[in-house]
Motif scaffolding. Structure first.
Motif, short mmCIF file in Angstrom:
data_model
loop_
_atom_site.label_atom_id
_atom_site.label_comp_id
_atom_site.label_asym_id
_atom_site.label_seq_id
_atom_site.Cartn_x
_atom_site.Cartn_y
_atom_site.Cartn_z
N ARG A 1 34.45 34.88 58.99
CA ARG A 1 33.46 34.44 57.77
C ARG A 1 33.19 35.50 57.05
N PHE A 2 32.90 36.60 57.62
CA PHE A 2 32.46 37.74 56.56
C PHE A 2 33.79 38.41 56.14
N ILE A 3 34.76 38.61 56.71
CA ILE A 3 36.10 39.16 56.23
C ILE A 3 36.81 38.31 55.24
N SER A 4 36.93 37.26 55.43
CA SER A 4 37.28 36.08 54.51
C SER A 4 36.71 36.01 53.29
N ALA A 5 35.16 36.07 53.21
CA ALA A 5 34.45 36.19 52.02
C ALA A 5 34.57 37.60 51.29
N ARG A 6 34.52 38.55 52.07
CA ARG A 6 34.85 39.90 51.16
C ARG A 6 36.21 39.89 50.59
N LEU A 7 37.20 39.60 51.52
CA LEU A 7 38.64 39.55 50.82
C LEU A 7 39.02 38.74 49.58
N SER A 8 38.20 37.40 49.80
CA SER A 8 38.50 36.52 48.65
C SER A 8 37.82 37.21 47.46
N LYS A 9 36.67 37.87 47.38
CA LYS A 9 36.05 38.60 46.33
C LYS A 9 36.99 39.63 46.02
N PHE B 1 40.23 39.84 46.30
CA PHE B 1 41.56 39.45 45.72
C PHE B 1 41.40 37.93 45.34
N PRO B 2 40.95 37.82 44.23
CA PRO B 2 40.81 36.32 43.82
C PRO B 2 41.94 35.58 43.92
N GLY B 3 41.81 34.32 44.37
CA GLY B 3 42.94 33.33 44.54
C GLY B 3 43.87 33.52 45.86
N ALA B 4 43.54 34.56 46.61
CA ALA B 4 44.35 34.86 47.71
C ALA B 4 44.11 33.74 48.80
N VAL B 5 44.93 33.38 49.67
CA VAL B 5 44.81 32.25 50.63
C VAL B 5 44.35 33.06 52.03
N MET B 6 43.26 32.46 52.57
CA MET B 6 42.89 33.29 53.83
C MET B 6 43.16 32.35 54.97
N ILE B 7 43.74 32.61 55.83
CA ILE B 7 44.42 31.82 57.04
C ILE B 7 43.84 32.65 58.39
N GLY B 8 42.68 32.34 58.80
CA GLY B 8 42.17 33.06 59.96
C GLY B 8 42.19 32.22 61.16
N ALA C 1 52.50 30.81 49.73
CA ALA C 1 51.39 31.40 49.06
C ALA C 1 52.00 33.08 48.22
N GLU C 2 51.38 33.13 47.24
CA GLU C 2 51.81 34.35 46.53
C GLU C 2 51.21 35.80 47.20
N LEU C 3 49.96 35.25 47.67
CA LEU C 3 49.35 36.23 48.48
C LEU C 3 48.31 35.76 49.51
N ALA C 4 48.70 36.10 50.80
CA ALA C 4 47.85 35.26 52.07
C ALA C 4 47.54 36.45 52.80
N PHE C 5 46.17 36.27 53.58
CA PHE C 5 45.89 37.07 54.47
C PHE C 5 45.86 36.48 55.61
#
Length: 283
Positions: free
Chosen positions: A56-64, A66-73, A90-94
């Protein structure tokens, strides 16, 4: 790709992983109450409050960042498997593995890591494997090589081991998810190598291979958060990898196994030794 990643971008992501480790993981290391550990698919497949909190921590920080990126945890995908389908377009996915080696973490063994792969339309563009205990990262940027990024900012290039004959190879061999007959064959044939091991932590296994401290990696279970970052790390460190049938890997592939070696010749020799033939069984 709409955005080019730089080494400074990767340092920002490493900083997020370091903060997540300090906030969510290390305070719980060797300090997990029983109710903080749960089975997912089996007693060998665990999740803890630390895994979920760190993701949750990593996804929230990465979303801030890199706005619009897809988080696949890993943990979010357990609850919503459809997230994996977003990786293709996805143009940009983590791809995020908040704690790789959860069983070691639960056991109090300081052999676990954090992995993030950065993908564009299913291709891996960058990868980071962070060690919360050593507080450094193994990093790869597509086309720019692989290196250790130390906490003090210094860098150290990574390079796979030099090729050697099969009987001199060290290997990390994970056979637990193979069909029983194939597992029996590969397990028996490991004796042809100089030595084998299994660390229960792909994060550190990939770091070992990319830094030249083991020759082979062998996996059959292919969830993308377990392998995407490590695959690029090994490739950018000069290594060779393919599915068991010789076809190239992409993180959208979830079957076919993976074998890693210093070069193509070593790969073919190791595959022949482990399977006992150039003919790969169907499974």
């Amino acid at each position: 790709m709409s955005r080019t990643f730089t080494r400074d971008d990767l340092r920002r992501i490493i900083a997020i992983l370091a903060e997540a480790a300090q906030a969510e993981i290390l305070p719980r290391f060797r300090n997990l109450p029983q109710q903080a550990v749960r089975n997912k698919t089996s007693p060998r497949d665990l999740v803890t409050d630390a895994d979920e909190g760190a993701e949750r921590f990593i996804s929230a920080r990465l979303s801030k960042l890199f706005p619009g990126a897809v988080m696949i945890g890993e943990e979010a995908t357990t609850l919503n498997p459809a997230l994996l389908n977003m990786l293709v377009d996805a143009e940009l996915a983590f791809l995020i593995d908040p704690i790789d080696g959860t069983r070691n973490f639960v056991a109090g063994l300081p052999l676990f890591g954090m992995m993030v792969a950065i993908c564009h339309r299913g291709d891996v563009m960058a990868g980071i494997i962070y060690d919360p205990i050593g507080r450094d990262a193994a990093v790869a940027l597509r086309g720019e090589g692989a290196w250790f990024e130390h906490e003090n900012g210094t860098q150290e290039p990574l390079r796979v081991a030099e090729p050697v004959p099969v009987e001199e190879m060290d290997g990390i061999i994970a056979t637990g998810s193979l069909p029983p007959d194939v597992r029996a064959t590969v397990n028996a044939n490991q004796a042809q190598l100089a030595a084998t091991a299994y660390l229960r932590c792909a994060a550190h296994e990939y770091r070992l291979a990319a830094s030249g401290h083991t020759h082979l990696l062998f996996y059959n279970k292919l969830m993308p958060w377990d392998h995407a970052a490590g695959w690029l790390l090994h490739r950018e460190a000069g290594g060779y990898c393919a599915h068991f049938d010789g076809s190239p890997y992409k993180p959208t592939h979830r079957s076919g196994g993976l074998l890693y070696a210093p070069d193509a010749g070593s790969w073919h020799a190791a595959r022949r030794a482990l399977f006992g033939s150039d003919e790969i069984p169907t499974f």
